[in-house]
Design a protein around this motif. Sequence first.
Motif, PDB file in Angstrom:
ATOM      1  N   ALA A 217       1.316   2.495   1.789  1.00  7.15           N
ATOM      2  CA  ALA A 217       1.331   3.557   0.930  1.00  7.15           C
ATOM      3  C   ALA A 217       0.147   4.473   1.120  1.00  7.15           C
ATOM      4  CB  ALA A 217       1.068   2.820  -0.522  1.00  7.15           C
ATOM      5  N   LEU A 218      -0.593   4.131   1.901  1.00  6.35           N
ATOM      6  CA  LEU A 218      -1.727   5.118   1.983  1.00  6.35           C
ATOM      7  C   LEU A 218      -1.325   6.256   3.265  1.00  6.35           C
ATOM      8  CD1 LEU A 218      -4.428   2.364   2.156  1.00  6.35           C
ATOM      9  CD2 LEU A 218      -3.968   3.792   0.265  1.00  6.35           C
TER      10      LEU A 218
ATOM     11  N   SER B 246      -2.439   4.563  -5.274  1.00  9.29           N
ATOM     12  CA  SER B 246      -1.844   4.376  -4.095  1.00  9.29           C
ATOM     13  C   SER B 246      -1.161   3.144  -3.767  1.00  9.29           C
ATOM     14  CB  SER B 246      -2.507   4.861  -2.814  1.00  9.29           C
ATOM     15  OG  SER B 246      -3.048   6.061  -2.848  1.00  9.29           O
ATOM     16  N   MET B 247      -2.026   2.322  -4.208  1.00  5.09           N
ATOM     17  CA  MET B 247      -1.613   0.663  -4.270  1.00  5.09           C
ATOM     18  C   MET B 247      -1.165  -0.077  -5.572  1.00  5.09           C
ATOM     19  SD  MET B 247      -4.052   0.334  -1.012  1.00  5.09           S
ATOM     20  CE  MET B 247      -4.422  -1.651  -1.407  1.00  5.09           C
ATOM     21  N   PRO B 248      -0.021   0.306  -6.099  1.00  5.27           N
ATOM     22  CA  PRO B 248      -0.180  -0.050  -7.574  1.00  5.27           C
ATOM     23  C   PRO B 248      -0.020  -1.325  -7.928  1.00  5.27           C
ATOM     24  CG  PRO B 248       1.882   0.787  -6.576  1.00  5.27           C
ATOM     25  CD  PRO B 248       0.700   1.107  -5.801  1.00  5.27           C
TER      26      PRO B 248
ATOM     27  N   LEU C 257       5.801  -8.483   3.968  1.00  9.82           N
ATOM     28  CA  LEU C 257       5.374  -7.662   3.131  1.00  9.82           C
ATOM     29  C   LEU C 257       4.118  -8.113   2.285  1.00  9.82           C
ATOM     30  CD1 LEU C 257       8.095  -6.139   0.467  1.00  9.82           C
ATOM     31  CD2 LEU C 257       5.896  -7.116  -0.364  1.00  9.82           C
ATOM     32  N   TYR C 258       3.155  -7.183   2.055  1.00 10.42           N
ATOM     33  CA  TYR C 258       2.086  -7.433   1.447  1.00 10.42           C
ATOM     34  C   TYR C 258       1.822  -6.686   0.143  1.00 10.42           C
ATOM     35  CZ  TYR C 258       1.166  -8.339   6.427  1.00 10.42           C
ATOM     36  OH  TYR C 258       1.354  -9.074   7.791  1.00 10.42           O
ATOM     37  N   VAL C 259       2.333  -7.588  -0.751  1.00 10.53           N
ATOM     38  CA  VAL C 259       2.216  -6.853  -2.405  1.00 10.53           C
ATOM     39  C   VAL C 259       1.001  -6.352  -2.619  1.00 10.53           C
ATOM     40  CG1 VAL C 259       2.675  -7.301  -4.530  1.00 10.53           C
ATOM     41  CG2 VAL C 259       4.014  -8.343  -3.088  1.00 10.53           C
ATOM     42  N   ASP C 260      -0.007  -7.023  -2.332  1.00 13.07           N
ATOM     43  CA  ASP C 260      -1.391  -6.504  -2.810  1.00 13.07           C
ATOM     44  C   ASP C 260      -2.053  -5.376  -1.979  1.00 13.07           C
ATOM     45  OD1 ASP C 260      -1.713  -8.217  -0.659  1.00 13.07           O
ATOM     46  OD2 ASP C 260      -3.738  -8.966  -1.146  1.00 13.07           O
TER      47      ASP C 260
ATOM     48  N   ARG D 154       9.595  -3.323  -8.251  1.00 11.23           N
ATOM     49  CA  ARG D 154       8.672  -3.073  -7.050  1.00 11.23           C
ATOM     50  C   ARG D 154       9.580  -2.262  -5.766  1.00 11.23           C
ATOM     51  NH1 ARG D 154       5.114  -8.449  -7.021  1.00 11.23           N
ATOM     52  NH2 ARG D 154       3.676  -8.041  -8.805  1.00 11.23           N
ATOM     53  N   LEU D 155      10.910  -2.505  -5.863  1.00  8.75           N
ATOM     54  CA  LEU D 155      11.764  -2.541  -4.829  1.00  8.75           C
ATOM     55  C   LEU D 155      11.769  -0.879  -4.261  1.00  8.75           C
ATOM     56  CD1 LEU D 155      13.801  -3.157  -2.652  1.00  8.75           C
ATOM     57  CD2 LEU D 155      15.544  -2.731  -4.471  1.00  8.75           C
ATOM     58  N   PRO D 156      11.719   0.002  -5.169  1.00 10.49           N
ATOM     59  CA  PRO D 156      11.728   1.526  -4.661  1.00 10.49           C
ATOM     60  C   PRO D 156      10.477   1.808  -3.847  1.00 10.49           C
ATOM     61  CG  PRO D 156      12.443   1.581  -6.864  1.00 10.49           C
ATOM     62  CD  PRO D 156      12.026  -0.083  -6.559  1.00 10.49           C
ATOM     63  N   HIS D 157       9.363   1.070  -4.446  1.00 12.85           N
ATOM     64  CA  HIS D 157       8.100   1.725  -3.683  1.00 12.85           C
ATOM     65  C   HIS D 157       8.083   1.118  -2.360  1.00 12.85           C
ATOM     66  CE1 HIS D 157       3.661   1.971  -3.454  1.00 12.85           C
ATOM     67  NE2 HIS D 157       3.608   0.604  -3.141  1.00 12.85           N
TER      68      HIS D 157
END
Length: 208
Positions: free
Chosen positions: A146-147, A159-161, A118-121, A71-74
Amino acid sequence: MHLGQTASYLALVLNRPEPTTKMLSRLLREGDWTKKGPRGRNAPHIDSNELSSFLTAFMCCPDSPAVAMERLPHFVNLPLDTDNDTDATFGTAFSILLDRLAKETWDEVRAKNWSVSLYVDMSATTISADPYEGSDIPHEEHVFSALVHAPDDQPMKDSMPYSGGLEFSSKLRCFTLFRIAKVILAGEIDPLGEITRSLENDALGDEA
């Protein structure tokens, strides 16, 4: 502080098993997120960019280094949600904040009351300054999402994997960020005692 020492200290401060933070540090090194060099006493000290990546990976998934690295690069490349023309990313902004905290006093830092979330979802992060009630210092919130650059016709799931599922949010608060920056970047002793005394004095003042 070099990478191995950083992993040990973060295990203490973040209350996670040291084997977990040690494994994460190894994966960061193998993935070229940190400098390579000799090990042991002559190992290179990490800088604010590397520390930012370490903490972001941890926040992505505290209990699974492998998932965190996926997940880090994202998350580190999330763009700032602003009307200004800027290429600012979460990783860069987090690094700047850590550098700032390493140079300031506890009184200066706590006046701003910084936090990083940080909000993963939601594929989003925030860096916020939330001064205490009655302060003349303005509130700040910098959102990275991401949006921001997602095409209007792109499905949200693309956009939100990491949306959906049993995801959670991570948050690092002011006193934790200050401790980490002072010890790892500034090479100073752990300011926990100073922070505790300050908070105790505040409590006594409220009771008076």
